[in-house]
Design a protein around this motif. Structure first.
Motif, mmCIF file in Angstrom:
data_model
loop_
_atom_site.group_PDB
_atom_site.id
_atom_site.type_symbol
_atom_site.label_atom_id
_atom_site.label_comp_id
_atom_site.label_asym_id
_atom_site.label_seq_id
_atom_site.Cartn_x
_atom_site.Cartn_y
_atom_site.Cartn_z
ATOM 1 N N VAL A 132 0.758 -0.925 0.224
ATOM 2 C CA VAL A 132 -0.407 0.144 -0.266
ATOM 3 C C VAL A 132 0.580 1.095 -0.015
ATOM 4 O O VAL A 132 0.803 1.983 -0.525
ATOM 5 C CB VAL A 132 -0.294 -0.059 1.341
ATOM 6 C CG1 VAL A 132 -1.840 1.211 1.111
ATOM 7 C CG2 VAL A 132 -1.991 -0.624 1.389
ATOM 8 N N GLN A 133 1.483 1.110 0.952
ATOM 9 C CA GLN A 133 3.497 2.436 0.955
ATOM 10 C C GLN A 133 3.707 2.714 -0.488
ATOM 11 O O GLN A 133 3.488 4.156 -1.013
ATOM 12 C CB GLN A 133 3.775 1.653 1.439
ATOM 13 C CG GLN A 133 3.198 1.361 3.469
ATOM 14 C CD GLN A 133 4.583 1.031 3.959
ATOM 15 O OE1 GLN A 133 5.572 0.922 3.952
ATOM 16 N NE2 GLN A 133 3.347 1.487 5.678
ATOM 17 N N ASN A 134 3.871 1.604 -1.611
ATOM 18 C CA ASN A 134 4.244 1.798 -2.480
ATOM 19 C C ASN A 134 3.312 2.355 -3.086
ATOM 20 O O ASN A 134 3.971 3.164 -4.820
ATOM 21 C CB ASN A 134 5.060 0.790 -2.659
ATOM 22 C CG ASN A 134 6.293 1.232 -3.169
ATOM 23 O OD1 ASN A 134 6.968 1.620 -2.102
ATOM 24 N ND2 ASN A 134 7.193 -0.161 -3.549
ATOM 25 N N ASN A 135 2.264 2.396 -3.609
ATOM 26 C CA ASN A 135 1.364 1.601 -4.608
ATOM 27 C C ASN A 135 0.106 2.529 -4.356
ATOM 28 O O ASN A 135 -0.934 2.794 -5.163
ATOM 29 C CB ASN A 135 1.135 0.928 -5.084
ATOM 30 C CG ASN A 135 2.544 0.109 -5.603
ATOM 31 O OD1 ASN A 135 3.073 0.498 -6.076
ATOM 32 N ND2 ASN A 135 2.098 -1.317 -4.509
ATOM 33 N N GLY A 136 0.071 3.679 -3.226
ATOM 34 C CA GLY A 136 -1.213 4.374 -3.118
ATOM 35 C C GLY A 136 -1.124 6.052 -3.754
ATOM 36 O O GLY A 136 -0.072 5.487 -4.405
ATOM 37 N N LEU A 137 -2.212 5.930 -3.460
ATOM 38 C CA LEU A 137 -2.216 7.347 -4.044
ATOM 39 C C LEU A 137 -1.103 8.739 -3.729
ATOM 40 O O LEU A 137 -1.388 9.647 -2.844
ATOM 41 C CB LEU A 137 -3.229 7.707 -3.889
ATOM 42 C CG LEU A 137 -3.637 9.442 -5.133
ATOM 43 C CD1 LEU A 137 -3.809 8.668 -6.428
ATOM 44 C CD2 LEU A 137 -5.133 9.242 -4.653
ATOM 45 N N ASN A 138 -0.101 8.624 -3.660
ATOM 46 C CA ASN A 138 0.871 9.231 -3.378
ATOM 47 C C ASN A 138 2.373 9.310 -3.738
ATOM 48 O O ASN A 138 2.368 9.281 -4.900
ATOM 49 C CB ASN A 138 1.628 8.961 -2.287
ATOM 50 C CG ASN A 138 2.596 7.571 -2.040
ATOM 51 O OD1 ASN A 138 2.617 7.266 -2.586
ATOM 52 N ND2 ASN A 138 1.886 6.166 -1.495
ATOM 53 N N SER A 139 3.006 10.122 -2.917
ATOM 54 C CA SER A 139 4.860 10.630 -3.724
ATOM 55 C C SER A 139 4.731 9.266 -4.723
ATOM 56 O O SER A 139 5.152 9.630 -6.057
ATOM 57 C CB SER A 139 5.431 10.951 -2.831
ATOM 58 O OG SER A 139 4.819 11.865 -1.568
ATOM 59 N N VAL A 140 4.849 8.246 -3.653
ATOM 60 C CA VAL A 140 6.250 7.519 -4.573
ATOM 61 C C VAL A 140 5.013 6.257 -6.014
ATOM 62 O O VAL A 140 5.074 6.044 -6.868
ATOM 63 C CB VAL A 140 6.005 6.092 -3.585
ATOM 64 C CG1 VAL A 140 7.093 4.939 -5.143
ATOM 65 C CG2 VAL A 140 6.620 6.552 -2.864
ATOM 66 N N GLY A 141 3.823 6.520 -5.397
ATOM 67 C CA GLY A 141 3.212 5.585 -6.193
ATOM 68 C C GLY A 141 2.745 6.824 -8.142
ATOM 69 O O GLY A 141 1.617 6.256 -8.842
ATOM 70 N N VAL A 142 2.966 8.001 -7.849
ATOM 71 C CA VAL A 142 2.646 9.120 -8.880
ATOM 72 C C VAL A 142 4.331 8.859 -10.020
ATOM 73 O O VAL A 142 4.351 9.805 -10.685
ATOM 74 C CB VAL A 142 2.282 10.541 -9.072
ATOM 75 C CG1 VAL A 142 0.757 10.356 -8.525
ATOM 76 C CG2 VAL A 142 3.341 11.519 -7.146
ATOM 77 N N THR A 143 5.128 8.835 -9.392
ATOM 78 C CA THR A 143 6.697 8.679 -9.945
ATOM 79 C C THR A 143 7.123 8.041 -9.990
ATOM 80 O O THR A 143 7.841 7.891 -11.070
ATOM 81 C CB THR A 143 7.511 8.859 -8.241
ATOM 82 O OG1 THR A 143 7.208 10.447 -7.552
ATOM 83 C CG2 THR A 143 9.287 10.104 -8.569
ATOM 84 N N GLN A 144 7.075 6.362 -9.091
ATOM 85 C CA GLN A 144 7.982 5.540 -10.426
ATOM 86 C C GLN A 144 6.853 4.574 -10.560
ATOM 87 O O GLN A 144 5.153 4.999 -10.706
ATOM 88 C CB GLN A 144 7.971 4.270 -9.059
ATOM 89 C CG GLN A 144 9.613 4.975 -8.270
ATOM 90 C CD GLN A 144 10.313 5.191 -6.901
ATOM 91 O OE1 GLN A 144 9.899 4.603 -6.293
ATOM 92 N NE2 GLN A 144 11.737 4.198 -8.040
ATOM 93 N N GLY A 145 7.441 3.347 -11.393
ATOM 94 C CA GLY A 145 6.951 2.528 -12.044
ATOM 95 C C GLY A 145 6.357 3.599 -13.341
ATOM 96 O O GLY A 145 6.956 4.417 -14.142
#
Lengths: 88, 309, 682
Positions: B269-282
C-alpha cells in the motif's frame, strides 16, 4: 613507387589525356614506354622536357596545343613518375 | 598504330564530349553513374553529362597547360554555381515526379539545400536512399536529432529498421515540418492506427497533436515522452488533490505516511497508494490512468472518463 | 571488361553471417531482436540485373533468419512500369527485465499464478507491401501501394485495483494482436507546365486481441498482497483496448508554372474516419448506463485539408514565397450519455467529440546579396480554433513568428548561416474563472486545466552553422542553437513557466589519402524546464485551516544535460584488406531540482518527497570491421561490437507491483558481438 606516381599523374590531370593502355588525346603510357624501350636515358630527357616546359604537342584529333606542365618542382617525384611510365 | 576515330560514348548517350577526358583511366568513379537509373540508356528520358553539367564549351575546348575553367555547373560543396541553378538542372526532369512537386517553397528549397547535398549521383549506392545510412546524411545538418536518436527511448532508426523518410519527405509536403501526411497525427497514424480513435473519452492533447507529449526522435524518458510523468502531466493539469503531488521515490521517502499525512499499513500500500511514490515510480500517473490516449470504456463509471479503464 | 564493370549495375551476391553474442542485454536487444546468447546465423542476398532494354530485376534480402529480416523484389521496365513486393519485420523487446507470477500474458485474461518467472515483453511487426506503377502515357502515371502490417505481442500497461479500499498497482501487460491495412492509389498527370493528381488513401485497423483486458488477480483483503482468488475480476476490469477503426482519404492536387520562375500549387483532401466497432457486451463486469442504447460509438471524424503555395523569383535576386495550409477536423460523433458521475454529484456525462481548425500561413522573401550572401525574412502565422472542448479553456490560439536568416553559400572556404526567430503566442480569453480548490466535499471535480499548449508564450530561437574547409582534405563544421520559451501561465504560475535549450556541436572530417579517411564529432546540449504546481490534499481548501486542508506551492527545475561523441575511420590497408571502425559515446543526465516552502506542521508533504535522484544513461559502442578479399569474388568480413549501456533511473528501482511483480533495469550491461561474414559474388 607506383602509387605515388599515379597519384601525381592524377592530381595533374595527366589521365585526362593519357590512359595506361588506351589512346586518348595523347598516346597511352604503354605506347610511350614502348617508344623508349632500350633508350631510357633519352626517354627521361625528352619526357622531362615535355612535361616541364610544355612544348606544342599534336593531339590525336590533329589539333595542337601546349603540353601540360606538371605542377611540382620536386625532381625525385618527377623521376618516379617517369620511371613508372616507362615501366608500363 | 590504332585507327583514329571519333571518341565513343562510354556510359550515357552523347557522353563522348566529356568522357574523352573523364574516362575509366581518369575517373572511374564518375562512370558509376552507369549503375544508376540515369545510366539506363534504354530509357530515353535519362540525361547525358551536359544535361546536368551544362554545355560547358569553355571547359571542353580549353587548350593549354593550366587548368580549364570549370564546367557550367558543378555540384561540390565549394561550387560557385548558385544552388538554385544546380537544382534547376535536376528539376528540369524531376519536377514532374509525384514526390517532388512541392520542392518549390519547401523548407529545404528555401534554405538553399542542394539536391546534391543529399544525393550521390555518380554512385551505385545513394546513401540517402538506403534506410541504414540515410540518417547520417541528414545529420550533416541536423545535429539535434543525431543526439536524440541515441537516447534510450527512440524509434529504430540507429538500428536501421526505420528512416527519417518514413515520417518526412525532404522534398516538400503539405504538412508541417515536411511531414509526409497533412498533420503530425496523420503521420503517426500510418503506424499507430490504434491511436486514431475517435474515443468515447478523448484526451484533448492527444487528439490535437502527438507532439504535445512525444518527441519522436528520441528521449530519455520511456515511451519517447518529452518529460516524464508526473512532471509531464503537471505541465497541464491543475493541482486539485493528487494531481499536484510532489514526486518522491521509495528509496528516500517515509513510507509510513500517505500524502495526506495519514499512517498507512503494508509496504504494498505504501508503495502504490495515491502518494508521491505512486505518481513517480513505475509508470507514474499512468499507473492508474492507463488509457492515456483516450478510453473506449463504455462502463458507467467515472473512472472510464478519467482514462482509468 | 573494365568499363563494363564500372557502368553495369548487375550484381549477384550472397553472404552468410554468423554472429556470437556473449550475453542478452535488454537495452541492446531492444530493436536488434537478438534475444538469445550464443550463435546466430543469417544470410543476405542481393541480385540486381538490368537488361539492355532497360528491364530491371532486383532481389534483396537482409538478415534472413533473424527477427529483423527483410526481403524485397521488384521487376521494372524503367520509364514504363514497375511491380514490387517488400517484406519487413521489426521486433521490439521492452528494455527491462520482468519477474512475475502473472499468467496469460499476451491474452485478454490475466491471472495471478504462484510460480514466479522471467518474462519477456515484446512486440513484433511484420509488414508486407505491394507496389505497382505504370506510365499510361509519357505524362500520365498511375501508382498503387498496398501494405499489410501485423503487430503481435504484449507491452507494459498496468491497472490500479481498487478493491476493499486497497489501491494497488497491478502488473497487467496489454495483449497486442492487430492488423493494419493501408492502400494508396494515385493518378498523376505532369507536363513541364502543370500537373494534376488525384488519389485515394485508405487505412483499416483491426484489433484481434479483443476489446477488453480482464484482470483476474483476486481481492486483497485490505492489507498485504492481493490474494489470488481466481475468477474474481478486479473492479477495474475490463480495461478497454482499441476497437477497430478505419479512414478514407481522397485528394486532388494541381500545380502550375506561370513562368519559369513562378509556380503555384494547390492540394485539397478530404478524409472520413470512422470508429463504429461494437462495444463490449453489457454485463455485470461492464455495467452500462441504464439509458444507453448504443452498442458502438458511431465515431465519425471528417477532415478537410487545403494547401496552397505560390513561389516566385521576381527578379534574379528576389524570391518570394507565400503558402497557406488549412485543416478542419470535424468530429461528428453523436453525443450521448455514457455515465453517471456518482462521485461528482451524479452528473450525466457524455462522450466528448473534439473538433479543431488550424491555419498555417507563411510568407517569406529572400534577397541575394553580393558575394554569395543571402538574406531571408519570413513571417509565419499559426491559428487554432477548438470546438467541443470544455468551456474552461480558451478556444482560439494565435501564434506569430518573425524570422530572419542570413546565409553565405558560394564558393569560399567558409560558409555559414545565422537564423533568428521570435514567436508570440496568444489566445482568446479563458473560460470560466478557475476555482482554485474544490468544494471540500468531493475529491475531484471543480478543477480547471491550463494546458501548456494553450498558454501565452514567447519563443526565441537562434541557430548558427559554420562550414569551414581550410584545406582540401579537412572540413570542419560548427553549430550552435539556442531556444528560449517563456510561458505566461493562467494563474499563480501553475504549469510550465519556462523552457530553455542550447546545443553546441562540432564536426570534423579528414581525408588522409584516397584510401584513408576519418571523422569525429561532438555535441553538447542542455535542456531546462521550469514548472510550478501546488501540493494539496484531498478535501483541501487551501486555507491552511487544518492539516487536512493545506496547499503547498512547489516548483521543479528539470535539467537535462547531454554529451555525445562519435569518431570513425575507414581505410584500405592493401587492395585486399580494408578496415573501419566507429565509436559512439552518449551520456544523458537528468536532474530534478524541486523546491517548496516549508509549511511546518501544516505540511501535507511526506518526508522525502521532492528528493529525486538524478537519472543517468550512458551509451558506449565500439564497432570494428576488417574485410579481406580472398578472391575478386569472395571475401570474408570480421565484425566486432562492444556495447556498454549504463542506466541509473529511479523509475523501477526499489519499486514493485502489488501482485509481487518486479520490473527492473540492470544498471550496467555489456554486450559483445563477434561476427564472421562470408560473401560471394556470382
Amino acid at each position: 613507387d607506383a602509387d605515388a606516381a599515379k597519384a601525381l599523374a592524377k592530381s595533374n590531370d595527366c589521365f585526362k589525356c593519357h590512359a595506361i593502355d588506351k589512346t586518348k588525346k595523347g598516346p597511352s603510357y604503354k605506347k610511350i614506354a614502348a617508344k623508349y624501350k632500350g633508350k631510357e636515358a633519352e626517354g627521361f630527357e625528352k619526357m622531362h622536357k615535355n612535361i616541364t616546359t610544355g612544348p606544342k604537342v599534336k593531339l590525336e584529333d590533329g589539333s595542337e596545343e601546349d603540353h601540360k606542365i606538371i605542377d611540382t618542382k620536386d625532381q625525385a617525384e618527377i623521376k618516379n613518375l617517369m620511371q613508372w611510365i616507362l615501366s608500363q | 598504330d590504332e585507327p583514329k576515330e571519333a571518341p565513343k560514348d562510354i556510359v550515357l548517350t552523347g557522353d563522348a564530349k566529356c568522357t574523352s577526358c573523364h574516362d575509366e583511366a581518369d575517373a572511374p568513379g564518375v562512370l558509376h553513374i552507369g549503375k544508376t537509373k540515369h545510366g539506363t540508356r534504354a530509357d530515353g528520358r535519362t540525361p547525358t553529362c551536359t544535361d546536368c553539367h551544362g554545355d560547358s564549351e569553355k571547359h571542353v575546348s580549353h587548350k593549354g597547360s593550366d587548368k580549364p575553367p570549370k564546367p557550367d555547373r558543378t555540384f561540390d560543396k565549394q561550387s560557385a554555381t548558385p544552388v538554385a541553378e544546380r537544382n534547376a538542372a535536376c528539376l528540369s526532369c524531376h519536377q514532374t515526379d509525384p514526390k517532388r512537386h512541392l520542392w518549390a517553397g519547401s523548407t529545404h528549397e528555401r534554405r538553399d539545400v542542394a539536391c546534391s547535398s543529399c544525393h550521390d549521383t555518380h554512385a551505385a549506392d545513394d546513401k540517402v536512399r538506403d534506410k541504414r545510412t540515410q540518417a547520417e546524411v541528414c545529420f550533416a545538418c541536423h545535429k539535434e536529432q543525431r543526439a536524440q536518436v541515441n537516447r534510450p527511448s527512440h524509434h529504430p532508426i540507429p538500428e536501421g529498421k526505420m528512416s527519417c523518410s518514413d515520417c518526412h519527405n525532404p522534398h516538400g509536403t503539405t504538412g508541417p515540418k515536411l511531414l509526409v501526411k497533412d498533420s503530425t497525427n496523420a503521420t503517426c497514424y500510418t503506424c499507430h492506427a490504434e491511436k486514431r480513435g475517435p474515443f468515447v473519452h478523448n484526451h484533448a492533447p492527444v487528439t490535437e497533436d502527438c507532439g504535445n507529449c512525444h518527441n519522436p526522435h528520441g528521449t530519455v524518458a520511456d515511451a519517447m515522452l518529452k518529460t516524464r510523468p508526473p512532471f509531464l502531466c503537471q505541465q497541464c493539469h491543475d493541482p486539485a488533490n493528487h494531481l499536484g503531488t510532489i514526486p518522491g521515490v521509495a528509496a528516500n521517502t517515509d513510507l509510513s505516511r500517505t500524502v495526506n499525512g495519514r499512517a498507512t499499513g503494508s509496504p504494498a500500500v505504501q508503495n502504490n497508494g495515491l502518494n508521491s511514490v505512486g505518481v513517480t515510480q513505475g509508470r507514474g500517473c499512468l499507473n492508474c490512468h492507463t488509457e492515456i490516449h483516450g478510453s473506449n470504456s463504455p462502463a458507467n463509471a467515472s473512472k472510464a472518463l478519467r482514462f482509468w479503464r | 571488361e573494365e568499363v563494363a564493370e564500372l557502368i553495369s549495375p548487375n550484381v549477384a551476391e550472397a553472404s552468410v553471417k554468423l554472429q556470437h553474442l556473449n550475453e542478452v542485454n535488454p537495452l541492446y536487444r531492444q530493436y536488434y531482436g537478438l534475444a538469445e546468447e550464443g550463435m546466430h546465423g543469417s544470410a543476405d542476398l542481393k541480385v540486381i540485373r538490368r537488361s539492355d532494354e532497360g528491364r530491371w530485376l532486383r532481389i534483396e534480402g537482409r538478415d534472413l533468419g533473424l527477427r529483423t529480416q527483410e526481403f524485397g523484389a521488384s521487376v521494372e521496365q524503367q520509364g514504363d512500369w514497375k511491380l514490387g513486393v517488400e517484406y519487413n519485420q521489426i521486433p521490439r523487446y521492452a528494455p527491462f527485465r520482468v519477474i512475475t507470477g502473472v499468467t496469460g500474458i499476451g491474452h485478454n485474461t490475466l491471472n495471478l499464478g504462484t510460480a514466479v518467472d522471467d518474462k519477456d515483453l515484446k512486440t513484433e511487426r511484420t509488414a508486407t507491401s505491394l507496389t505497382a506503377t505504370k506510365f499510361i502515357s509519357r505524362h500520365l502515371q498511375a501508382s498503387v501501394t498496398f501494405k499489410n502490417e501485423d503487430k503481435k505481442g504484449e507491452r507494459l500497461f498496468g491497472s490500479n485495483g481498487n478493491v476493499g479500499g486497497f489501491l494497488g498497482q497491478l502488473f497487467t501487460p496489454e495483449p497486442i494482436d492487430s492488423n493494419h491495412k493501408q492502400i494508396e492509389a494515385s493518378l498523376d498527370y505532369a507536363t513541364e507546365k502543370f500537373y494534376v493528381s488525384g488519389g485515394y488513401y485508405g487505412s483499416f485497423f483491426e484489433n484481434k486481441a479483443g476489446k477488453g483486458l480482464f484482470v483476474n488477480y483476486g481481492t486483497t483483503g485490505g492489507t498485504g498482497n492481493p490474494v489470488a482468488v481466481q475468477g474474481t475480476p478486479t473492479q477495474m476490469s475490463p480495461l478497454s483496448l482499441a476497437p477497430d477503426n478505419q479512414a478514407h482519404q481522397f485528394h486532388i492536387a494541381g500545380g502550375y508554372n506561370w513562368s519559369r520562375d513562378t509556380r503555384a500549387n494547390l492540394k485539397i483532401s478530404k478524409s472520413f474516419a470512422t470508429q463504429d466497432d461494437s462495444f463490449l457486451p453489457n454485463s455485470a463486469r461492464v455495467p452500462y448506463y441504464a439509458g444507453m442504447k448504443r452498442s458502438d460509438l458511431g465515431g465519425k471524424v471528417d477532415t478537410t485539408n487545403v494547401f496552397g503555395s505560390l513561389t516566385s523569383r521576381v527578379t534574379d535576386k528576389l524570391g518570394l514565397l507565400a503558402s497557406w495550409a488549412y485543416e478542419d477536423r470535424d468530429d461528428r460523433t453523436p453525443q450521448v450519455d455514457y455515465l453517471v458521475d456518482v462521485a461528482h454529484g451524479g452528473v450525466l456525462l457524455q462522450n466528448n467529440p473534439e473538433s479543431q481548425k488550424t491555419h498555417r500561413g507563411k510568407f517569406e522573401a529572400s534577397y541575394r546579396l553580393p558575394q554569395g550572401f543571402n538574406l531571408t525574412a519570413g513571417y509565419d502565422y499559426d491559428f487554432k480554433k477548438y470546438e467541443g472542448m470544455d468551456e474552461l479553456f480558451r478556444d482560439e490560439i494565435t501564434e506569430n513568428t518573425y524570422r530572419v536568416d542570413v546565409r553565405k553559400s558560394l564558393g569560399d572556404t567558409v560558409n555559414g548561416s545565422l537564423m533568428f526567430a521570435h514567436s508570440e503566442r496568444d489566445g482568446s480569453s479563458w473560460g470560466t474563472t478557475p476555482n482554485l480548490v474544490n468544494d471540500g466535499a468531493h475529491a475531484v471535480g471543480l478543477h480547471w486545466t491550463a494546458p501548456t499548449q494553450f498558454s501565452d508564450r514567447e519563443r526565441d530561437k537562434l541557430k548558427l552553422m559554420v562550414d569551414w574547409m581550410p584545406v582540401d582534405p579537412l572540413s570542419v563544421q560548427f553549430a550552435y542553437e539556442y531556444a528560449l520559451d517563456d510561458y505566461k501561465t493562467r494563474i499563480f504560475d501553475i504549469g510550465l513557466n519556462e523552457g530553455r535549450s542550447e546545443l553546441f556541436s562540432l564536426d570534423a572530417s579528414y581525408r588522409f589519402s584516397d584510401r584513408w579517411k576519418a571523422n569525429l564529432w561532438y555535441s553538447h546540449s542542455t535542456n531546462d524546464i521550469e514548472q510550478k504546481s501546488l501540493n494539496s490534499t484531498f478535501n483541501s481548501q487551501c486555507n491552511g485551516s487544518s492539516i487536512a486542508n493545506t496547499c503547498v506551492p512547489w516548483g521543479a527545475d528539470l535539467k537535462l544535460s547531454s554529451n555525445a561523441f562519435g569518431a570513425g575511420f575507414d581505410g584500405q590497408i592493401s587492395s585486399k584488406v580494408s578496415v573501419g571502425g566507429q565509436y559512439l559515446y552518449s551520456r544523458d543526465v537528468n536532474k530534478y531540482d524541486i523546491t517548496y516552502a516549508d509549511a511546518g506542521t501544516l505540511s501535507s508533504i511526506r518526508q522525502g518527497a521532492g528528493m529525486l535522484p538524478d537519472t543517468e544513461y550512458t551509451l558506449n559502442t565500439l564497432r570494428l570491421f576488417a574485410k579481406y578479399a580472398l578472391t575478386k569474388a569472395t571475401s570474408v568480413r570480421l565484425d566486432y561490437v562492444w556495447d556498454r549501456r549504463e542506466m541509473d533511473d529511479y523509475t523501477w528501482s526499489s519499486w514493485s507491483y502489488s501482485d509481487g511483480t518486479r520490473v527492473f533495469v540492470e544498471p550496467d550491461q555489456i554486450t559483445r558481438v563477434i561476427g564472421v561474414t562470408l560473401s560471394h559474388a556470382f
